[in-house]
Design a protein around this motif. Structure first.
Motif, mmCIF file in Angstrom:
data_model
loop_
_atom_site.group_PDB
_atom_site.id
_atom_site.type_symbol
_atom_site.label_atom_id
_atom_site.label_comp_id
_atom_site.label_asym_id
_atom_site.label_seq_id
_atom_site.Cartn_x
_atom_site.Cartn_y
_atom_site.Cartn_z
ATOM 1 N N LEU A 105 1.733 -7.837 12.977
ATOM 2 C CA LEU A 105 0.817 -8.105 14.082
ATOM 3 C C LEU A 105 1.002 -9.524 14.621
ATOM 4 O O LEU A 105 0.986 -9.751 15.841
ATOM 5 C CB LEU A 105 -0.631 -7.895 13.621
ATOM 6 N N LEU A 106 1.168 -10.489 13.712
ATOM 7 C CA LEU A 106 1.405 -11.865 14.148
ATOM 8 C C LEU A 106 2.705 -11.978 14.935
ATOM 9 O O LEU A 106 2.767 -12.658 15.972
ATOM 10 C CB LEU A 106 1.451 -12.793 12.927
ATOM 11 N N ALA A 107 3.745 -11.321 14.456
ATOM 12 C CA ALA A 107 5.040 -11.378 15.135
ATOM 13 C C ALA A 107 4.977 -10.717 16.500
ATOM 14 O O ALA A 107 5.614 -11.184 17.465
ATOM 15 C CB ALA A 107 6.108 -10.711 14.276
ATOM 16 N N ARG A 108 4.215 -9.637 16.598
ATOM 17 C CA ARG A 108 4.138 -8.909 17.874
ATOM 18 C C ARG A 108 3.306 -9.658 18.901
ATOM 19 O O ARG A 108 3.725 -9.820 20.060
ATOM 20 C CB ARG A 108 3.532 -7.513 17.620
ATOM 21 N N TYR A 109 2.137 -10.124 18.520
ATOM 22 C CA TYR A 109 1.208 -10.656 19.512
ATOM 23 C C TYR A 109 1.214 -12.180 19.601
ATOM 24 O O TYR A 109 0.747 -12.738 20.599
ATOM 25 C CB TYR A 109 -0.206 -10.159 19.216
ATOM 26 N N LEU A 110 1.723 -12.872 18.604
ATOM 27 C CA LEU A 110 1.807 -14.327 18.677
ATOM 28 C C LEU A 110 3.180 -14.778 19.151
ATOM 29 O O LEU A 110 3.294 -15.614 20.051
ATOM 30 C CB LEU A 110 1.510 -14.947 17.305
ATOM 31 N N VAL A 111 4.229 -14.225 18.549
ATOM 32 C CA VAL A 111 5.590 -14.612 18.904
ATOM 33 C C VAL A 111 6.120 -13.789 20.075
ATOM 34 O O VAL A 111 6.983 -14.250 20.821
ATOM 35 C CB VAL A 111 6.527 -14.470 17.676
ATOM 36 N N GLY A 112 5.601 -12.571 20.252
ATOM 37 C CA GLY A 112 6.037 -11.734 21.357
ATOM 38 C C GLY A 112 7.242 -10.866 21.063
ATOM 39 O O GLY A 112 7.948 -10.451 21.996
ATOM 40 N N LEU A 113 7.494 -10.566 19.795
ATOM 41 C CA LEU A 113 8.610 -9.692 19.451
ATOM 42 C C LEU A 113 8.270 -8.246 19.777
ATOM 43 O O LEU A 113 7.096 -7.852 19.777
ATOM 44 C CB LEU A 113 8.942 -9.809 17.964
ATOM 45 N N ASP A 114 9.278 -7.436 20.034
ATOM 46 C CA ASP A 114 9.066 -6.007 20.182
ATOM 47 C C ASP A 114 8.699 -5.421 18.823
ATOM 48 O O ASP A 114 9.002 -5.993 17.771
ATOM 49 C CB ASP A 114 10.329 -5.333 20.727
ATOM 50 N N TRP A 115 8.098 -4.234 18.821
ATOM 51 C CA TRP A 115 7.628 -3.649 17.578
ATOM 52 C C TRP A 115 8.719 -3.480 16.520
ATOM 53 O O TRP A 115 8.499 -3.812 15.349
ATOM 54 C CB TRP A 115 6.917 -2.319 17.830
ATOM 55 N N PRO A 116 9.907 -2.965 16.876
ATOM 56 C CA PRO A 116 10.942 -2.842 15.832
ATOM 57 C C PRO A 116 11.298 -4.179 15.188
ATOM 58 O O PRO A 116 11.489 -4.269 13.970
ATOM 59 C CB PRO A 116 12.138 -2.244 16.583
ATOM 60 N N GLU A 117 11.376 -5.237 16.013
ATOM 61 C CA GLU A 117 11.710 -6.559 15.488
ATOM 62 C C GLU A 117 10.551 -7.153 14.711
ATOM 63 O O GLU A 117 10.746 -7.834 13.697
ATOM 64 C CB GLU A 117 12.114 -7.472 16.646
ATOM 65 N N ALA A 118 9.310 -6.908 15.181
ATOM 66 C CA ALA A 118 8.132 -7.411 14.474
ATOM 67 C C ALA A 118 8.018 -6.773 13.094
ATOM 68 O O ALA A 118 7.714 -7.444 12.104
ATOM 69 C CB ALA A 118 6.871 -7.133 15.295
ATOM 70 N N LEU A 119 8.266 -5.475 13.019
ATOM 71 C CA LEU A 119 8.232 -4.794 11.726
ATOM 72 C C LEU A 119 9.348 -5.290 10.816
ATOM 73 O O LEU A 119 9.169 -5.418 9.599
ATOM 74 C CB LEU A 119 8.346 -3.286 11.935
ATOM 75 N N LEU A 120 10.504 -5.588 11.405
ATOM 76 C CA LEU A 120 11.635 -6.062 10.619
ATOM 77 C C LEU A 120 11.355 -7.430 10.008
ATOM 78 O O LEU A 120 11.608 -7.648 8.805
ATOM 79 C CB LEU A 120 12.891 -6.119 11.496
#
Length: 420
Positions: A105-120
């Motif tokens: 969640l932090l990677a997706r909404y704070l850093v702006g990564l796409d979901w596959p990259e945020a999960l990775l």
């Protein structure tokens, strides 16, 4: 590579010389080698140019992780694990998935990564590292169930995270994963670890064979090398193999574990420090400057929010005291497992692989600095009375001396301290 060997030898000797002074501070040997690598690396003084680049660091990190998992496994006894599985099960079954979700969640909404990259990136940073957890696990002042929980959790979550990283890496690169192949690698790793360890123990016990005192420590060392080589030849999961082999030796041959103990700890420590020096040499002022503010906030929240919140939720109703729970919640260091997985991402064909590695590397560096410098403070929060609670016979939870060791790798009489 010669420059790296020379630098390591010099820093190691200097660390030995100042160890008597270092134990009075919160600075750990791990931090010394990380900072030394940073200063000697190409980004600052340029005295340690890594000819193999990230590949050299990956090899060292994999070697260090294998050695530490092998020696860490020897701290466990399967009979003890069967009797006291509930707390590690909470950490692995609840704490790790919650940590994964919060980091994603932090990677997706704070850093702006796409979901596959945020999960990775969440899979890369979710496991804790036994290399640095050992700094607290080895302290007898800490309650046994805290040490037991951290040791089992850090030993198993690296192998559990690996298939998730590989699957998500394939999904992010639009390459269909092969579940059967991944399951085969994990299963083969366990089979190699247990099978080779049992075979070695059986051969050692043959009545017409015997080892001298001088060669006894080399028996387990040879078993470890055989397992490593077989895993490389068969593509079995060498990290699961290392840990399960250590547990097998601890359970089936306590005498082999005792003979290998000090020798094995020294090897693991040397590999750990060499890998830290090499990893530090990868870092540079320009490397850190490339990370945006959101990346720095992300790395801090991974350590200060994701892990603590996840473990506090996972341990609700577990019966652990407040001091024990907060110690476990805080002490979730990132290290060589995340380095290895981060380098897998960096070497992939993902369009944002470099950005993902920068985020992972920053979180790892901050974790090493923070956790390696606070293990003494965490341990001192407990009293000798705390260490006797929930401690089975033979657990090594005898009352510790009045004072704790510092960060020079030394320990008070009666306590061994592998440096953080």
């Amino acid at each position: 590579m010669i420059e790296l060997v020379l630098a390591f030898a010099v820093v190691l000797f200097l660390a030995v010389l100042v160890s008597g002074i270092a134990h009075r501070t919160v600075l750990s040997t791990a931090v010394v080698f990380l900072v030394a690598g940073f200063v000697l690396g190409e980004g600052v003084l340029g005295l340690v140019p890594l000819s193999g680049g990230t590949h050299s660091v990956r090899l060292l990190a994999e070697g260090a992780l294998f050695a530490v998992l092998f020696t860490d496994g020897m701290r466990l006894d399967i009979k003890d694990l069967r009797a006291h599985w509930r707390l590690p099960a909470r950490a692995l079954g609840l704490g790790m998935p919650i940590t994964f979700a919060l980091i994603a969640l932090l990677a997706r909404y704070l850093v702006g990564l796409d979901w596959p990259e945020a999960l990775l990136i969440a899979a890369v940073l979710s496991p804790t590292d036994p290399v640095f957890a050992a700094a607290l696990v080895a302290r007898e002042r800490v309650p046994y169930r805290v040490r037991h929980l951290l040791n089992v959790e850090s030993g198993l979550n690296d192998g559990l995270a690996l298939p998730v990283v590989v699957v998500l890496l394939s999904l992010a690169a639009d390459q269909p994963p092969h579940p059967a192949l991944l399951a085969g690698e994990l299963g083969l790793g366990v089979a190699v670890g247990v099978g080779v360890a049992l075979l070695g123990i059986g051969l050692e016990r043959l009545p017409w064979l015997s080892a001298t005192t001088r060669y006894e420590p080399l028996g387990a060392f040879a078993i470890g090398l055989i397992i490593l080589a077989l895993c490389l030849l068969t593509h079995a999961n060498m990290f699961l193999a290392a840990f399960t082999a250590g547990v097998t030796i601890a359970t089936a041959s306590p005498e082999m574990r005792a003979a290998f103990d000090r020798f094995g700890e020294s090897i693991a420590e040397l590999l750990k420090l060499a890998a830290l020096l090499a990893f530090g040499a990868l870092m540079s002022p320009s490397f850190l400057a490339e990370i945006p503010l959101a990346g720095w906030v992300f790395a801090l929240l991974v350590l200060l929010v994701a892990r603590p919140a996840a473990m506090l939720l996972a341990l609700l109703g577990s019966g652990m005291g407040r001091r024990e729970t907060t110690a476990v919640a805080w002490f979730g260091p990132k290290g060589f497992a995340s380095v290895v997985y981060g380098l897998l991402v960096l070497e992939s064909d993902l369009s944002r692989s470099d950005e993902l590695f920068h985020l992972a590397a920053l979180a790892i560096v901050i974790s090493i600095l923070a956790h390696s410098s606070t293990d003494v403070l965490v341990a001192r929060r407990f009293s000798p009375v705390d260490s006797r609670e929930w401690a089975p016979a033979g657990s090594g939870a005898a009352p510790p001396p009045a004072s704790d060791a510092g960060h020079d790798g030394s320990a008070p009489p009666g306590e061994t301290r592998p440096d953080s």
